[in-house]
Scaffold this active site. Structure first.
Site, PDB file in Angstrom:
ATOM      1  N   LYS A  19      19.957  31.264 -26.246  1.00 13.26           N
ATOM      2  CA  LYS A  19      19.101  30.651 -27.272  1.00 13.26           C
ATOM      3  C   LYS A  19      19.907  30.339 -28.526  1.00 13.26           C
ATOM      4  CE  LYS A  19      14.565  32.608 -26.077  1.00 13.26           C
ATOM      5  NZ  LYS A  19      13.519  33.540 -26.539  1.00 13.26           N
ATOM      6  N   LYS A  21      12.338  23.020 -11.225  1.00 11.54           N
ATOM      7  CA  LYS A  21      11.190  23.890 -11.407  1.00 11.54           C
ATOM      8  C   LYS A  21      10.160  23.246 -12.331  1.00 11.54           C
ATOM      9  CE  LYS A  21      10.248  28.525 -12.682  1.00 11.54           C
ATOM     10  NZ  LYS A  21      10.618  29.744 -13.363  1.00 11.54           N
ATOM     11  N   LYS A  78       7.272  23.367 -18.673  1.00 15.23           N
ATOM     12  CA  LYS A  78       6.850  22.693 -19.889  1.00 15.23           C
ATOM     13  C   LYS A  78       8.016  21.949 -20.548  1.00 15.23           C
ATOM     14  CE  LYS A  78       3.613  22.418 -22.971  1.00 15.23           C
ATOM     15  NZ  LYS A  78       2.305  22.002 -22.482  1.00 15.23           N
TER      16      LYS A  78
END
Ligand code: TRP
Length: 340
Positions: A116, A200, A203
């Site tokens: 991240k 996959k 979102k």
């Protein structure tokens, strides 16, 4: 006091308007089952979500929507504890204590933090992102949790929670905290993007037409299924390499009906992809409509929902407080003299 059932704790961040079918089947369906055999506590971890600087109104809405989906899935607030993390201050209080037991190097090795922070760069990385796994450990240890159902991506965070628990028991004495066991929920059905069935369903990467979202209008979901990308050839068969599109539809069909893929393939022998899609659209609509309706009922009655969450918070606090007090005492903090 000895508990009759082992305790399970799990949580979700309120970072989306709706769960994907994959999260729903992989996490919530599992949580609902665990209520039969475990004393279950399920949280909406809004403090964790703050690490990505969400818009305040969006965060508030998503917190309620996430809780609404727990309830719609069948998490039962009479049997289990359903609450919002920020309502129970003990989470942050224990997180502070645990941070003083966590090595810099140890926290720096967390791959999710590394990924991240690499994505946003040092200037965009806040300290909360670094201490995120410590807050997660606090969530778990606060409730003397025995079992934590999480996806594979949380395995390393769970390991840190266990290491911290063992460290507390060594340094502060046996019985300080319970060492939690991970329960890695295997993806019962790995679900792929309807438009690009090699990746996959997610979102962050999928187009709206590639997704099956629990809170979408079931009619729109049906449309997405009917316009799903299929493969060359005409025979309905399961082959992830050669026929990723059809295989994905078969996986979804099987997950929602409990029938085996072989059984479904046999039914479509001699039929075209179109038949499978039309039927699957019906299956999905039938499965999702009641869940969708229940969730929308909660979302449209925020006062009622907030009431359930307030009860959950007070139950959670009742369990969290003694753990925190025990640990405060063991590290040498003076118990406050409460007036009155
Ligand atoms: N980090 C978890 C996730 O992103 C969410 C989470 C926070 C959690 N605290 C937890 C999961 C405690 C299990 C137990 O999925």
């Amino acid at each position: 006091m000895a508990r009759m059932k082992p305790r399970v704790f799990s949580a979700m961040q309120p970072t989306s308007d709706s769960l994907q079918l994959g999260n729903y089947l992989g996490a919530l369906v599992e949580w609902v089952k665990l209520q039969d055999t475990h004393d279950a506590i399920y949280g909406v971890v809004d403090l964790h979500a703050l690490t990505v600087a969400p818009d305040p109104a969006v965060l508030r809405e998503r917190t309620r929507r996430t809780a609404a989906q727990f309830l719609a899935a069948g998490v039962d607030p009479e049997r289990s504890t359903v609450f919002v993390q920020s309502h129970v201050a003990e989470h942050t209080q224990l997180a502070w204590l645990l941070s003083t037991f966590t090595g810099m190097g140890e926290a720096g090795r967390m791959t999710q933090f590394k990924d991240k922070s690499a994505k946003v760069g040092e200037s965009g990385t806040n300290v909360g992102l670094f201490t995120y796994p410590v807050l997660m450990a606090a969530d778990i240890l606060l409730y003397d949790t025995n079992v934590v159902p999480v996806g594979e991506d949380q395995r390393q965070h769970l390991e840190l929670s266990r290491d911290l628990a063992e460290r507390l028991n060594t340094r502060l004495g046996d019985g300080s905290v319970v060492v939690p066991e991970p329960h890695i929920v295997k993806e019962t059905a790995k679900i792929y993007d309807l438009q690009d069935p090699t990746r996959k369903m997610s979102k962050s990467f999928s187009s709206p037409k590639g997704l099956i979202e629990i809170l979408d209008d079931p009619k729109k979901v049906a449309k997405n299924i009917k316009s799903a990308a299929t493969d060359s050839g005409t025979v309905v068969s399961f082959d992830r390499e050669e026929k990723p599109g059809v295989s994905n539809l078969l996986t979804i069909y099987s997950a929602l009906t409990g029938r085996t893929v072989e059984d479904i393939v046999a039914e479509y022998e001699g039929k075209m992809y179109g038949h499978l899609k039309v039927d699957l659209a019906d299956v999905v609509v039938e499965y999702l409509t009641p869940v969708h309706e229940r969730a929308m009922d909660w979302i449209e009655s925020p006062d009622k929902l907030d009431g359930v969450l307030a009860d959950g918070a007070s139950k959670a606090r009742g369990m969290a407080r003694p753990t925190l007090e025990r640990l405060y005492d063991r590290v040498g903090l003076i118990a406050p003299q409460l007036q009155g």
